[in-house]
Design a protein around this motif. Structure first.
Motif, short mmCIF file in Angstrom:
data_model
loop_
_atom_site.label_atom_id
_atom_site.label_comp_id
_atom_site.label_asym_id
_atom_site.label_seq_id
_atom_site.Cartn_x
_atom_site.Cartn_y
_atom_site.Cartn_z
N LEU A 39 0.82 -1.21 0.00
CA LEU A 39 0.00 0.00 0.00
C LEU A 39 0.85 1.26 0.00
CD1 LEU A 39 -2.90 -0.94 2.45
CD2 LEU A 39 -3.04 -0.61 -0.02
N SER A 40 1.91 1.26 0.82
CA SER A 40 2.78 2.44 0.88
C SER A 40 3.45 2.68 -0.46
CB SER A 40 3.84 2.24 1.98
OG SER A 40 3.24 2.08 3.24
N THR A 41 3.95 1.59 -1.07
CA THR A 41 4.59 1.72 -2.38
C THR A 41 3.61 2.22 -3.43
OG1 THR A 41 6.10 -0.09 -1.84
CG2 THR A 41 5.88 0.49 -4.16
N TYR A 42 2.37 1.68 -3.39
CA TYR A 42 1.34 2.09 -4.35
C TYR A 42 1.01 3.58 -4.21
CZ TYR A 42 -3.25 2.46 -6.55
OH TYR A 42 -4.31 2.86 -7.31
N LEU A 43 0.83 4.02 -2.96
CA LEU A 43 0.48 5.43 -2.73
C LEU A 43 1.60 6.36 -3.17
CD1 LEU A 43 -1.30 5.18 0.75
CD2 LEU A 43 -2.36 5.56 -1.48
N VAL A 44 2.85 5.95 -2.87
CA VAL A 44 3.99 6.79 -3.28
C VAL A 44 4.05 6.88 -4.81
CG1 VAL A 44 6.51 6.90 -3.35
CG2 VAL A 44 5.34 6.37 -1.20
N ARG A 45 3.84 5.74 -5.48
CA ARG A 45 3.89 5.74 -6.95
C ARG A 45 2.75 6.57 -7.54
NH1 ARG A 45 5.44 -0.55 -8.61
NH2 ARG A 45 7.62 -0.46 -7.88
N GLN A 46 1.55 6.48 -6.92
CA GLN A 46 0.43 7.27 -7.40
C GLN A 46 0.71 8.76 -7.28
OE1 GLN A 46 -1.22 5.01 -9.32
NE2 GLN A 46 -3.09 6.04 -8.68
N ARG A 47 1.27 9.15 -6.14
CA ARG A 47 1.59 10.57 -5.95
C ARG A 47 2.64 11.03 -6.95
NH1 ARG A 47 0.77 9.60 -0.24
NH2 ARG A 47 2.95 9.00 0.00
N ARG A 48 3.65 10.16 -7.17
CA ARG A 48 4.68 10.52 -8.14
C ARG A 48 4.11 10.60 -9.55
NH1 ARG A 48 9.71 6.61 -6.14
NH2 ARG A 48 10.27 7.84 -4.29
N ALA A 49 3.21 9.64 -9.87
CA ALA A 49 2.60 9.66 -11.21
C ALA A 49 1.78 10.92 -11.40
CB ALA A 49 1.72 8.42 -11.39
N LEU A 50 1.01 11.32 -10.37
CA LEU A 50 0.21 12.54 -10.46
C LEU A 50 1.10 13.76 -10.60
CD1 LEU A 50 -2.56 13.91 -10.35
CD2 LEU A 50 -2.38 13.94 -7.85
N ALA A 51 2.20 13.77 -9.84
CA ALA A 51 3.14 14.90 -9.94
C ALA A 51 3.77 14.95 -11.33
CB ALA A 51 4.22 14.78 -8.87
N ASP A 52 4.10 13.75 -11.89
CA ASP A 52 4.68 13.71 -13.24
C ASP A 52 3.70 14.26 -14.28
OD1 ASP A 52 7.00 12.64 -12.28
OD2 ASP A 52 6.47 10.56 -12.72
N VAL A 53 2.41 13.89 -14.14
CA VAL A 53 1.39 14.38 -15.07
C VAL A 53 1.29 15.90 -14.98
CG1 VAL A 53 -1.08 14.41 -15.58
CG2 VAL A 53 0.07 12.24 -15.13
N LYS A 54 1.28 16.42 -13.75
CA LYS A 54 1.18 17.87 -13.57
C LYS A 54 2.40 18.58 -14.16
CE LYS A 54 -1.93 17.97 -9.60
NZ LYS A 54 -2.15 18.47 -8.22
N ARG A 55 3.60 18.01 -13.95
CA ARG A 55 4.81 18.61 -14.53
C ARG A 55 4.76 18.58 -16.06
NH1 ARG A 55 7.52 16.26 -9.99
NH2 ARG A 55 7.81 14.31 -11.14
N LYS A 56 4.21 17.47 -16.60
CA LYS A 56 4.09 17.36 -18.05
C LYS A 56 3.19 18.46 -18.60
CE LYS A 56 1.87 14.43 -21.51
NZ LYS A 56 1.05 13.22 -21.73
N TYR A 57 2.01 18.64 -17.98
CA TYR A 57 1.09 19.68 -18.43
C TYR A 57 1.73 21.06 -18.28
CZ TYR A 57 -2.83 16.39 -18.72
OH TYR A 57 -3.67 15.37 -19.06
N PHE A 58 2.42 21.29 -17.16
CA PHE A 58 3.04 22.58 -16.90
C PHE A 58 4.05 22.93 -17.99
CE2 PHE A 58 6.03 25.48 -14.82
CZ PHE A 58 5.17 26.35 -14.17
N ALA A 59 4.90 21.95 -18.35
CA ALA A 59 5.90 22.18 -19.40
C ALA A 59 5.23 22.31 -20.76
CB ALA A 59 6.91 21.04 -19.40
N GLN A 60 4.21 21.49 -21.02
CA GLN A 60 3.52 21.50 -22.32
C GLN A 60 2.88 22.84 -22.61
OE1 GLN A 60 0.96 18.05 -23.18
NE2 GLN A 60 -0.63 19.48 -23.75
N HIS A 61 2.39 23.51 -21.58
CA HIS A 61 1.72 24.81 -21.75
C HIS A 61 2.69 25.99 -21.65
CE1 HIS A 61 -1.91 22.43 -20.10
NE2 HIS A 61 -1.95 22.46 -21.43
#
Length: 742
Positions: free
Chosen positions: A370-392
């Motif tokens: 569960l801890s690993t899953y939550l950490v990966r989910q947060r990282r994935a969400l952060a990666d998506v936000k960074r992608k959108y931020f750079a894309q725009h």
């Protein structure tokens, strides 16, 4: 023009508890279950009554009379709240040897529906609006639940030689595809513009339809032949959402007209407007509108493999259980649940130790997973936000803003704007439009703002967004709504503007006879002058110049003192620097669109001038820019004005309050200015800078009508030796004194 008078939701009441409920039936292979029914008193209301004629299920829509229409029912999905029916393909053709002469128009089947008698809305998830053909421009006009302003959208399809058209691609070349707003309950279509060159000797048709998008695949022949119409026999499938009441679930449960009758029936609020539908709770299936209509879903029925091989499935009401046969126990190896034989234990203490050890180990493993899953989910969400931020273009924007001194432009996070608007709560909605929703919010600094949450953005705008924000953030004019910041870490960026509290100019003019009568001519002239000043600033003083692209009265806001502030730069573009940038998809609002732009698809600063001319007409006449209910020649306000100017009867359409407060000379000057703004050729229109200067002069003339006379009298006094007192007396006696003491 096809006229689709709307579909809207009404409150529907259940029959009395003592009345027996109808039994389900079929017609043409389509299951008809309550709240739908065949025959009198067999459905929840008239809107759900299905007729079975020649083994064909039909719905009678429109409430009777000439406006009534009958459509074929293809499928009813009670649990999803959807009904699949048919829609007629609209088309307009030219005959040989003529561009518009001899044009024939076939309207869609959705004509004359009663806007207050039916529980249906067009599904925005399942349907799209399609236009097929070459040089085709079709407008969709409609209304949607929860959106105050009318929906006005255009779909344009062009052809640059048949070689440019591709199968399966609906991108504006031979085929135009457009999403519809959520909650759309009525619409009409208008075919406009020349279809083909007048020298063509071939028949030419364009087709348009609102239809289910899942089964549609564009073919090249659809753009140049009647293959699309013939292949579908003139009709296409269409999905409607239905509701059984116009209240929320909570309101319906308290009102006594609650339609979810079964013990295992649950209420679900509609997502596309007011109302609700019923569904069966988890583990149950059937008809949620009937007592005992939801029955247990037997997950363990033969052929339904829900448990891993070797395990025993045990069904119970609302669910099921997977267990091992006697003498075996559950075991999870490599993440797969299996059954293993039990092992005999030598002694009780060892058994207890093993259980404790296994339990502790499992707890550690589960916690780690569960801890690993939550950490990966947060990282994935952060990666998506960074992608959108750079894309725009966020990195460029952040770097440039950091180098500025005293910069007030802020880059917000998604969480900050969610908190500011209370999670984008419906109670904070300031307005909705076809492109997005605006929310009222309060940011951490305590400043009240308006947050624009757009629905869509094309790829070109995404790439250039950061650069355009950098330019728009530097705009500082008292008559332009200040852009305070943006959020870039989402798929479609959000814009943060200063909050302007007194609504729009459209609401002020068209809010009813009492509201319009309260607006003096001086106020109208001031608002026109302030709006022109802001557009002149964008065209002539911004660097690079900015074209607004959607000038209209609903994009002119009014602050506490009713000062005009031009808004909505979601449609704005920087002035094009090359020919490739000149060709854009059609944008703007029907009634304000520059006719030259509709022909060339080239947006220029003179397009804004034309749209401003229509706003000026609204201020002078108090009438809306487009009225689709009247005769065709009188639908456009600009067309009526131009006709009145040609026949020297412009006073017939000018608002009575304007005529009562403006002098004849002033009225003549301002109508002449409007006429120049509305010239068909953009080159014949004045620049916005000239429009602003002339309106400023007219304001001064209206405020101080005696100024020129006073100058002439002073010159006469010098020549004739008149005393100052006599001159002053002549001015007062001739013109009187206004309320300001001048």
């Amino acid at each position: 023009m096809a006229r689709f008078v709307g579909l809207a939701v009404v409150a529907l009441q259940l029959a009395t508890a003592a009345a027996p409920l109808p039994q389900p039936g079929t017609c043409g292979g389509v299951a008809i279950e309550y709240p739908f029914g065949i025959g009198p008193n067999c459905s929840l209301s008239d809107g759900f009554n299905v007729e079975c004629v020649d083994d064909t299920p039909r719905l009678r829509l429109g409430g009777g009379g000439e406006q009534e229409e009958v459509v074929k029912v293809l499928r009813i999905d009670l649990l999803r709240g959807k009904i699949r029916t048919t829609n007629t393909i609209s088309w307009q053709c030219t005959e040989k040897g003529g561009a518009t002469a001899g044009a024939r128009l076939q309207n869609s089947s959705w004509t004359g529906l009663n806007a207050t008698a039916l529980p249906y809305r067009f599904s925005d998830e399942d349907n799209r609006f399609f236009t097929l053909g070459c040089n085709a421009l079709v407008f969709l006009n409609g209304e949607a639940s929860g959106i105050d302003d009318p929906i006005l959208s255009g779909c344009i399809s062009t052809c640059f030689g048949n070689a440019s058209i591709r199968n399966g691609t609906c991108s504006g070349i031979g085929c135009c595809e457009m999403a519809i707003p959520r909650g759309l309950n009525s619409y009409s279509l208008e075919f406009t513009g020349p279809l083909v060159n007048s020298s063509s000797n071939n028949d030419w048709c364009i087709y348009a339809a609102l239809m289910e998008s899942a089964g549609f695949s564009f073919e090249v022949a659809y753009a140049t032949t009647d293959m699309f119409y013939r292949k579908n026999n003139g009709t296409v499938p269409l999905l409607l959402n239905f509701v059984v009441g116009n209240e929320t679930c909570k309101e319906a449960q308290a009102s006594g007209g609650y339609a979810c009758a079964g013990d295992h029936s649950v209420c679900v609020d509609a997502v596309d407007g007011p109302g609700y539908v019923c569904n069966c709770s988890q583990g149950y299936t059937g008809n949620p509108y009937l007592p005992d209509g939801c029955t247990d879903l037997d997950e363990c029925r033969p052929g339904n493999q829900v448990c891993p091989p070797g395990m025993i499935c045990s069904n119970f009401p609302g669910g099921y259980n997977c267990s091992c046969p006697k003498g075996q126990h559950n075991s999870s190896k490599s993440g797969v649940l299996i059954c293993e034989p039990d092992q005999k234990q030598s002694s009780l203490p060892l058994s207890v130790i093993v259980v404790i050890g296994v339990g502790g180990g499992l707890a550690i493993v589960v916690t780690s997973i569960l801890s690993t899953y939550l950490v990966r989910q947060r990282r994935a969400l952060a990666d998506v936000k960074r992608k959108y931020f750079a894309q725009h273009g966020g990195l460029l924007l952040y770097e440039e803003l950091s180098s500025r001194q005293g910069n007030a432009f802020t880059i917000y996070t998604e969480e900050q704007l969610e908190q500011a608007s209370n999670g984008f709560d419906e109670s904070n909605v300031l307005g909705r439009g076809g492109h997005g929703t605006v929310y009222k919010g309060t940011v951490a600094s305590g400043v009240v703002v308006a947050i624009k949450r757009c629905k869509l953005m094309d790829e070109r705008n995404k790439k250039e967004f950061g650069k355009e924000m950098l330019i728009l953030s530097q705009i500082n004019h008292k008559n332009i709504v200040k852009l305070l910041g943006c959020c870039l870490e989402v798929d479609v960026p959000m814009l943060v503007y200063e909050y302007v509290p007194n609504g729009t100019l459209y609401q002020l003019i068209h809010g009813g006879p009492a509201a319009a009568a309260a607006v003096s001519f001086a106020t109208r002239l001031r608002i026109a002058h302030e709006s022109a000043e802001s557009l002149a600033y964008l065209h002539s003083f911004a660097s690079p110049p900015i074209l607004h692209g959607d000038v209209k009265s609903s994009n002119i806001l009014l602050d506490e003192s009713f000062m005009a502030k031009v808004s909505d730069f979601g449609a704005s573009i920087l002035a094009p620097t090359d020919e490739a940038q000149m060709v854009t998809m059609v944008q703007g609002t029907c009634g304000y669109l520059d006719p030259e732009y509709m022909q060339t698809c080239q947006l220029t600063e003179k397009s804004d001038v034309y749209s401003f001319g229509v706003v000026l007409l609204e201020l002078l006449t108090g009438e809306k820019p487009l009225c689709l209910d009247g005769p065709e020649e009188g639908r456009s306000l600009s067309a009526r004005f131009l006709a009145a100017m040609r026949e020297t009867r412009v006073d017939k359409i000018v608002d009575e309050k304007v005529k009562g407060e403006a002098s004849d000379e002033l009225l003549e000057e301002i109508t002449q200015l409007a006429l120049e703004c509305l010239q068909m050729c953009g080159g014949d229109r004045p620049a916005m800078k000239e429009v602003a200067e002339r309106l400023g002069g007219l304001r001064r003339l209206h405020q101080h009508p005696w100024t020129q006379d006073a100058v002439e009298l002073e010159e006469a006094r010098c020549l004739l030796g008149s005393s100052p007192e006599s001159i002053s007396f002549e001015v007062d006696a001739s013109h009187g004194t206004d309320s300001s003491g001048y």
